[in-house]
Design an enzyme around this catalytic site. Structure first.
Site, PDB file in Angstrom:
ATOM      1  N   CYS A 223      -3.756   1.966   2.733  1.00 57.79           N
ATOM      2  CA  CYS A 223      -4.397   2.965   1.998  1.00 57.79           C
ATOM      3  C   CYS A 223      -6.342   3.616   2.281  1.00 57.79           C
ATOM      4  O   CYS A 223      -6.165   3.885   3.170  1.00 57.79           O
ATOM      5  CB  CYS A 223      -3.751   2.795   0.276  1.00 57.79           C
TER       6      CYS A 223
ATOM      7  N   GLU B  59       2.845  -4.190   0.758  1.00 56.12           N
ATOM      8  CA  GLU B  59       2.275  -4.908  -0.094  1.00 56.12           C
ATOM      9  C   GLU B  59       3.146  -5.273  -1.626  1.00 56.12           C
ATOM     10  O   GLU B  59       3.302  -6.604  -2.413  1.00 56.12           O
ATOM     11  CB  GLU B  59       0.965  -5.509  -0.536  1.00 56.12           C
TER      12      GLU B  59
ATOM     13  N   HIS C 265       1.504   1.448   1.019  1.00 58.60           N
ATOM     14  CA  HIS C 265       1.957   0.075   0.569  1.00 58.60           C
ATOM     15  C   HIS C 265       3.146  -0.579   0.854  1.00 58.60           C
ATOM     16  O   HIS C 265       3.800  -1.400  -0.340  1.00 58.60           O
ATOM     17  CB  HIS C 265       1.541   0.428  -0.790  1.00 58.60           C
TER      18      HIS C 265
END
Length: 230
Positions: free
Chosen positions: A86, A205, A203
């Protein structure tokens, strides 16, 4: 695997990234302040998401001039791995470590939603635990995620196999309806020519544990550990 997460003023996704990395390798990553220049001993350097320097000027433009970036460039040039997610992707582009630009979303609105990504190659440290053509879910949260490059650069990325992920439908179709931010050729993530630097807008994660709502992003981090563990 020894990983470091770079902290810029305004970055706010470093804890999410730390959880994902520790979950994968069992070792807490090192937090690196953006004025530090010593990255010795690190296998992986991560630039996480957020709003570095408040996203004043262009997103990532101020962070790209931080002292740590010269060290990251040297790390990449000697074969170290770098992951930008990002805002981290935006910083890598602004620093010239990856080509192109991240423009305002086509809708001119901040997007916070799930998307689906199709894996374009599965022979890199970042993608080795996925299969080519596999589709997985990932959250997106950005206002400037519209990937742009001139046609010559886009053709080179395609020809050299440097497109890592594309926005896709859940069935894997590369369609305009899946490309919420308007990125050129549905590109969600790209690689450097040596395949050691990855920039990605969504994302992964945020999906590494069932308690987070899924584990779609876990293979990216497991793959890195498998590739870089010493």
């Amino acid at each position: 695997m020894k990983a470091g997460i770079v902290i810029f003023p305004g970055i706010n996704r470093e804890r999410d990234m730390a959880i994902a990395l520790e979950h994968a390798c069992g070792v807490k990553p090192r937090m690196v302040w953006h004025r530090e220049t010593d990255l010795s001993g690190l296998d992986l350097v991560v630039l996480p998401g957020g709003f570095s320097h408040g996203d004043y000027l262009r997103c990532g433009a101020m962070a790209a001039r931080s002292p740590v970036m010269a060290a990251i460039r040297a790390h990449a040039e000697r074969g170290g791995h770098v992951l930008g997610i990002c805002n981290g992707f935006q910083i890598l582009v602004e620093a010239g470590l990856l080509p192109g630009a991240l423009l305002r979303n086509a809708s001119l609105r901040f997007l916070s939603m799930d998307c689906h990504l199709r894996v374009e190659r599965a022979d890199t440290a970042f993608t080795r635990h996925y299969q080519r053509g596999q589709v997985f879910r990932a959250p997106m949260a950005h206002g400037d995620g519209n990937y742009f490059a001139d046609e010559e650069t886009l053709d080179r990325l395609e020809g050299d196999g440097l497109v890592a992920f594309r926005y896709a439908t859940p069935a894997g179709e590369i369609a305009a309806s899946a490309n919420k931010n308007g990125s050129a050729r549905n590109i969600a993530g790209i690689l450097s020519p040596n395949l050691r630097v990855l920039g990605l807008m969504p994302h992964p994660e945020d999906l590494v544990d069932p308690l987070m709502g899924g584990t779609d992003g876990k293979p990216l981090f497991d793959g890195l550990v498998a590739a870089l563990a010493t």
